[in-house]
Motif scaffolding. Sequence first.
Motif, PDB file in Angstrom:
ATOM      1  N   ASP A  45    -111.342  21.265  41.142  1.00 18.20           N
ATOM      2  CA  ASP A  45    -111.789  22.500  40.273  1.00 18.20           C
ATOM      3  C   ASP A  45    -112.923  23.052  40.902  1.00 18.20           C
ATOM      4  OD1 ASP A  45    -109.861  22.340  38.331  1.00 18.20           O
ATOM      5  OD2 ASP A  45    -110.777  21.839  36.715  1.00 18.20           O
ATOM      6  N   LEU A  46    -113.690  22.369  41.585  1.00 18.81           N
ATOM      7  CA  LEU A  46    -115.122  23.049  42.226  1.00 18.81           C
ATOM      8  C   LEU A  46    -114.616  23.655  43.304  1.00 18.81           C
ATOM      9  CD1 LEU A  46    -117.757  20.237  41.370  1.00 18.81           C
ATOM     10  CD2 LEU A  46    -117.479  22.317  40.192  1.00 18.81           C
ATOM     11  N   LEU A  47    -113.454  23.229  44.186  1.00 20.81           N
ATOM     12  CA  LEU A  47    -113.133  23.871  45.383  1.00 20.81           C
ATOM     13  C   LEU A  47    -112.461  25.014  44.963  1.00 20.81           C
ATOM     14  CD1 LEU A  47    -112.097  20.649  47.197  1.00 20.81           C
ATOM     15  CD2 LEU A  47    -114.409  22.047  47.441  1.00 20.81           C
ATOM     16  N   ILE A  48    -113.008  26.163  45.264  1.00 15.51           N
ATOM     17  CA  ILE A  48    -112.282  27.378  44.900  1.00 15.51           C
ATOM     18  C   ILE A  48    -111.107  27.758  46.009  1.00 15.51           C
ATOM     19  CG2 ILE A  48    -112.568  30.024  44.038  1.00 15.51           C
ATOM     20  CD1 ILE A  48    -114.132  27.805  42.310  1.00 15.51           C
TER      21      ILE A  48
ATOM     22  N   LEU B 225    -111.634  21.225  52.511  1.00 16.40           N
ATOM     23  CA  LEU B 225    -111.859  19.871  51.940  1.00 16.40           C
ATOM     24  C   LEU B 225    -110.755  19.477  50.708  1.00 16.40           C
ATOM     25  CD1 LEU B 225    -115.699  20.475  50.835  1.00 16.40           C
ATOM     26  CD2 LEU B 225    -114.773  18.816  52.612  1.00 16.40           C
ATOM     27  N   SER B 226    -109.726  20.419  50.411  1.00 14.54           N
ATOM     28  CA  SER B 226    -108.626  19.992  49.724  1.00 14.54           C
ATOM     29  C   SER B 226    -107.615  19.588  50.381  1.00 14.54           C
ATOM     30  CB  SER B 226    -108.469  21.221  48.465  1.00 14.54           C
ATOM     31  OG  SER B 226    -107.474  20.745  47.847  1.00 14.54           O
TER      32      SER B 226
ATOM     33  N   ALA C 146    -106.478  20.380  59.014  1.00 19.44           N
ATOM     34  CA  ALA C 146    -107.146  19.212  58.982  1.00 19.44           C
ATOM     35  C   ALA C 146    -108.238  19.229  57.810  1.00 19.44           C
ATOM     36  CB  ALA C 146    -107.939  18.753  60.156  1.00 19.44           C
ATOM     37  N   ARG C 147    -108.601  17.922  57.250  1.00 18.56           N
ATOM     38  CA  ARG C 147    -109.552  18.071  56.327  1.00 18.56           C
ATOM     39  C   ARG C 147    -110.957  18.031  57.144  1.00 18.56           C
ATOM     40  NH1 ARG C 147    -113.016  14.881  52.987  1.00 18.56           N
ATOM     41  NH2 ARG C 147    -113.085  15.329  50.804  1.00 18.56           N
TER      42      ARG C 147
END
Length: 968
Positions: free
Chosen positions: A269-272, A345-346, A395-396
């Motif tokens: 949720d924090l990753l918009i 990051l997701s 990639a992450r």
Amino acid sequence: MARFPVVGIGASAGGLPALQALLEALPSDTGMAFVIVQHLSPDHASVLPALLALRTSMPVLEAREGLALTPDHVYVGPPGVRLTLERNTLHLGKTRSTQGPPRLIDEFLGSLAQSAPGRAIGVILSGSGTDGARGLRAIRSAGGTTFAQEPASANFDGMPRAAIDAGGVEHVLPAEGIAAALARLAHGPQAPFTPPLPPSFSSDGSGQDLSRVFHLLRTRTGVDFTHYKSSTIHRRLGQRMRLRRTDRLADYARYLEEYPEECEALGQDLLIHVTSFFRDPESFEAVKQHVFPESFRDRDPSSPFRLWVPGCSTGEEVYSLLICLLEYLGEDVATTSIQAFGTDLSEPALAQARAAFYPESIAADVSPERLRRFFVRGEGGYRIHKSLRDLCIFARQNVVGDPPFSRMDLISCRNVLIYLDPVLQKKVLPIFHYALNPGGCLLLGSAETVGASVDLFSLVDRRNKLYRKKSISYRPHLSFTYREPVTERREDTPLPSRRGAAEQDPQREADRLVLASYGPPGVIINDALEILHFRGHTGPYLEPLAGAASLNLLKMAREGLALELRAAIRQVQRGTSRVRKEQVRVSGREGERRINLEVNLLQASSDNREHYYLVLFEEAPVPPASTAPRGARVQEVRGQRAATRQELESLREELRTTRQHLQTLLQEQESTSEQLRAAHEEAQSSNEELQSTNEELETAKEELQSTNEELTTLNEELQNRNLELSQLNSDLNNLLGSTQIATIMLGDDLRIRRFTPMAQEVLGLSAGDMGRSLLDLPVPLELTDLERAVSQVTRQLTPFEREVRARDGHWYSLRLRPYKTLDNKLDGVVMTLLDVDRLKHSLEDAHQAREYAEALVETMREPFLVLDGHLRVLTANPAFYEAFQVTEARTLGQLVYQLGNGQWDIPQLRLLLEEVLPRNARLRDFVVEHDFDQIGHRRMLLNARRSSGRELGTQRILLSISDVTEQT
């Protein structure tokens, strides 16, 4: 304006039952307003409000222009009308002209996200298509809550499944479950219509609880959100707390500890994820005008164009930039090497970016020409063309903590920095500067700037926030592993309040003024006697000398003060913490005077290698005047003068000698200092060389780290593709192994690519035949024109089908279909062989049996009829025509009751055919008597049999007639 939650509900095919179930299970006092947008035909008046009003006690109204929303009311959009929301007021308008059907649900949910951020709730129910997927993502990105009906409970799962796949859905529930969740949101703690929580969460110990939450997130997800945008943190935390029915941050922190999966949900949720194709089209035009021409001017053909999109989300930004680049290059794209990197990051967002499949709603952002050129239409959406997908690596990566890529020509980091506080922004921008090639460009979002890093980037386009890398003389400090500052507090230490810090400032200012006004003047020096800080007015004691500027204390000391200063400082350096000298003579413009000086040892520096000293100056007090009578005092003075004249001369001589000696010592010391200075300069020069070498090594290390990160990213991409290929290969092998159809995949040159085990058995193939031409193999089929048939399929794109016989007499149905790639390119044919031998022989047997039956019927001496299930005549033998004097034209296809102009409408016959025979499979010797116009009175014995006719798929009735009139 009243603040209350607004629930936008979208539905389409099969949505009425879901809407009725939702409203029926929903309380009437939620304090929410409900707006329903459903795909309805604009050609008919809608009865939806009346149908829904039967299932809820809330007022149900049809939306109209300018209607203000009221809590606990339901509003239904008119058929085929564009509905939007602005300041809690509904507005109607014409639908926009877009590719495909109008996207009424997306438009309303998008306006809801903008008009009511934080209190918007989106719900998608049953329906076909993808309308609503973008709207839910907009609501979730704006801080709202989103629901989708569970696909298994929906009559049509297209819309719910598209919304779930697009990543905009937080909760997947049946319609009744959505109603229960809305009721919990309305009546639970921290309801969505309450005012937003303040940054401190206004609770005791909230700083410690927030630190606990950050620690749990960092441990579980590997991402540190400490310096993330505070308003986003608080808004998302408030949403999760409402859903978990907790009103204290401490309780939610304990919930995170007990349920680790909640950490993952909170982290996502924090990753918009707010992105779309060609968002802010002016920015892409600026890239085309300013970036691409400069990048490809006099460019080495062997140097690839590299672009990087940190925070790429689901990949739309990466593909949009690549599309613009390919459009700019035109025909030169074949000779240009391109590399694109997308990081985030997701993992779920990256998985969607790698899949490169997007819903049909992207047609609103992508032109038809681009859709045709760069996308492949699929079921329910569009897939990025494989040639475009192969240019991208996803990639992450944590842009703050992981090594960056290098040698980039363009970095697009739009709407990422706005979620980072200045601490992280100051860290990220030098990383981007390092990652760019000389002259490379940085593209930021409309609300972002380079801030304090103006020395690293020059502005190219102010409106579109496009910057170019500057060439700088110094090397910015880079750290690819983020660490908190040294002064970072412990996890369990609460944050100091700003109020306390503000209260200390006046006290410090007061101390500074008092010291400046009433404290003695002085200086702070180091071991090398260099002045580091002046305190008060030191002009009467120190003055700069002519020549090269110097802050050495002894060089700036006035005449007569240097010796005493040196002696006092040496004494302190030898171990005395404080030395005071009084009545020291100092010469100046105003003459000679006496002062007191004091040298104090200050606390050593943190590395314990250098000490600091405080030197204070103050005027010595003047001795008080004597109160004795004047005459006696004169005599006394004369006596003292006579007595001390000789002693004074002796002291002057001694002082002169001492000064000469000290002058000699000073000269020797200066000479030694010069030698030491020269040695120091040499050492400093060597140190600078070593530092330069160290910087080169650090640069090489950073480049290696960057290259290693790139290789790691590429390896991760290859691993993901290998996993996908392995899974697809396993699925394909299981599919081919389980099917009992002989299938061979052939190239244009008829070389075998793959075949099923059944094909191996039918055609006698082996593993060694892979790659060989089918024409070179002894195929046991009587087919001489296979090459011509394959050519026909590949040229005309039409399937080919024929029955062929093997050399052993076995029959097969040969089918050839075009082999198409994911890019819709023709690349061979698929050949299948269906075993039709049993069917072939069965048909032959049936044909023979039919011919035999027809011959038997023809030779029967008794009249005979064959009727279908509707009692129409299918077959009649010659004996029937002769006995009853009727023609074939008036018999075949006629209802049996209509034969002979209705003479066969016999009640007994109806009883036999309609009542008796349906209950019995056969009937023997049923007596019927009837008068016929042409042949007179007849007594007949009817024998009938009902056949199921499974082979032919219909029912048949066999009816034989025996004339027994003469036998009575």
